[in-house]
Design a protein around this motif. Structure first.
Motif, PDB file in Angstrom:
ATOM      1  N   VAL A  64       0.829  -1.209   0.000  1.00  0.00           N
ATOM      2  CA  VAL A  64       0.000   0.000   0.000  1.00  0.00           C
ATOM      3  C   VAL A  64       0.867   1.265   0.000  1.00  0.00           C
ATOM      4  O   VAL A  64       0.673   2.167  -0.812  1.00  0.00           O
ATOM      5  N   ASP A  65       1.862   1.301   0.915  1.00  0.00           N
ATOM      6  CA  ASP A  65       2.596   2.550   1.145  1.00  0.00           C
ATOM      7  C   ASP A  65       3.993   2.630   0.567  1.00  0.00           C
ATOM      8  O   ASP A  65       4.566   3.701   0.504  1.00  0.00           O
ATOM      9  N   ALA A  77      -2.434   4.921  -7.554  1.00  0.00           N
ATOM     10  CA  ALA A  77      -3.736   5.598  -7.468  1.00  0.00           C
ATOM     11  C   ALA A  77      -3.585   7.100  -7.696  1.00  0.00           C
ATOM     12  O   ALA A  77      -4.384   7.709  -8.415  1.00  0.00           O
ATOM     13  N   LYS A  78      -2.534   7.696  -7.104  1.00  0.00           N
ATOM     14  CA  LYS A  78      -2.314   9.150  -7.265  1.00  0.00           C
ATOM     15  C   LYS A  78      -2.126   9.502  -8.731  1.00  0.00           C
ATOM     16  O   LYS A  78      -2.701  10.462  -9.228  1.00  0.00           O
ATOM     17  N   ILE A  79      -1.288   8.733  -9.428  1.00  0.00           N
ATOM     18  CA  ILE A  79      -1.012   9.024 -10.844  1.00  0.00           C
ATOM     19  C   ILE A  79      -2.269   8.827 -11.696  1.00  0.00           C
ATOM     20  O   ILE A  79      -2.559   9.640 -12.573  1.00  0.00           O
ATOM     21  N   TYR A  80      -3.040   7.781 -11.369  1.00  0.00           N
ATOM     22  CA  TYR A  80      -4.284   7.581 -12.134  1.00  0.00           C
ATOM     23  C   TYR A  80      -5.268   8.716 -11.892  1.00  0.00           C
ATOM     24  O   TYR A  80      -5.986   9.126 -12.794  1.00  0.00           O
ATOM     25  N   LYS A  81      -5.278   9.230 -10.665  1.00  0.00           N
ATOM     26  CA  LYS A  81      -6.184  10.334 -10.356  1.00  0.00           C
ATOM     27  C   LYS A  81      -5.723  11.604 -11.076  1.00  0.00           C
ATOM     28  O   LYS A  81      -6.516  12.254 -11.766  1.00  0.00           O
ATOM     29  N   ILE A  98       1.015   4.079 -17.535  1.00  0.00           N
ATOM     30  CA  ILE A  98       1.315   5.497 -17.325  1.00  0.00           C
ATOM     31  C   ILE A  98       2.137   5.723 -16.061  1.00  0.00           C
ATOM     32  O   ILE A  98       2.581   6.824 -15.796  1.00  0.00           O
ATOM     33  N   VAL A  99       2.354   4.654 -15.267  1.00  0.00           N
ATOM     34  CA  VAL A  99       3.052   4.839 -13.991  1.00  0.00           C
ATOM     35  C   VAL A  99       4.558   4.649 -14.155  1.00  0.00           C
ATOM     36  O   VAL A  99       5.348   5.551 -13.866  1.00  0.00           O
ATOM     37  N   TYR A 128     -10.670  -0.706  -5.055  1.00  0.00           N
ATOM     38  CA  TYR A 128      -9.807  -0.845  -3.867  1.00  0.00           C
ATOM     39  C   TYR A 128      -8.566   0.028  -3.996  1.00  0.00           C
ATOM     40  O   TYR A 128      -8.223   0.776  -3.077  1.00  0.00           O
ATOM     41  N   MET A 129      -7.877  -0.037  -5.151  1.00  0.00           N
ATOM     42  CA  MET A 129      -6.631   0.720  -5.307  1.00  0.00           C
ATOM     43  C   MET A 129      -6.892   2.220  -5.180  1.00  0.00           C
ATOM     44  O   MET A 129      -6.161   2.930  -4.493  1.00  0.00           O
TER      45      MET A 129
END
Ligand code: HEC
Length: 134
Positions: A64-65, A77-81, A98-99, A128-129
């Motif tokens: 997760v971290d 998740a941050k990059i997808y957002k 894209i990551v 979830y992600m």
């Protein structure tokens, strides 16, 4: 007098034992009440379970971290957002990475197992992600 006292005691005993019965009944079924999740939360819970299952094994490369073999779930998740990415399309091999495209060949090994998953399961993994940065 004795009779009154006796019936008083008797009704107290009856009353308290009935009360206890009620409590017991409630204690037997607390989960049913507590675990009614909204459909959205249920999808996240299903996704988490799948992500951490031996079947999908996502957790073996994604913590997760922190970054291990793959980027952390939060970083993904941050990059997808930020980029408004379509994770479902990526997991269906219909969109480019894209990551960390330089490591794509490592992630690519998972498409065999992802292919066997239902649309609902793929959606739950995304839910979830993405939930880890909410
Ligand atoms: C063998 C290690 C490994 C396993 C197992 C693994 N991944 Fe990955 N994953 C990676 C690596 C390395 C990257 C970085 C490369 C990339 O960005 O494509 C990555 C990237 C990703 C990305 C970001 C893709 C992008 O746009 O760049 C997602 C989403 C992802 N993984 C989801 C999953 C899910 C869901 C599972 C479980 C079905 C899983 N991964 C299992 C190694 C793994």
């Amino acid at each position: 007098m004795k009779k009154i006292l006796f019936s008083g005691i008797l009704s107290t005993i009856l009353f308290t034992s009935c009360g206890k019965k009620e409590e017991k009944k409630e204690a037997l079924y607390p989960e049913n009440v507590a675990e009614k999740l909204s459909p959205e939360d249920q999808l996240v819970a299903d996704g988490k379970e799948l992500f951490e299952s031996n079947k999908a094994a996502c957790f073996s490369c994604h913590k997760v971290d922190k970054k291990v073999i793959g980027p952390s779930v939060k970083d993904i998740a941050k990059i997808y957002k930020e980029q408004n990415g379509d994770m479902v399309a990526f997991l269906r091999k219909k969109a480019d990475p894209i990551v960390d495209p330089s490591q794509y060949n490592v992630m690519e090994t998972n498409f065999a197992i992802l292919k066997t998953m239902s649309d609902e399961e793929i959606k739950s993994l995304e839910a979830y992600m993405m939930s880890t940065i909410k």
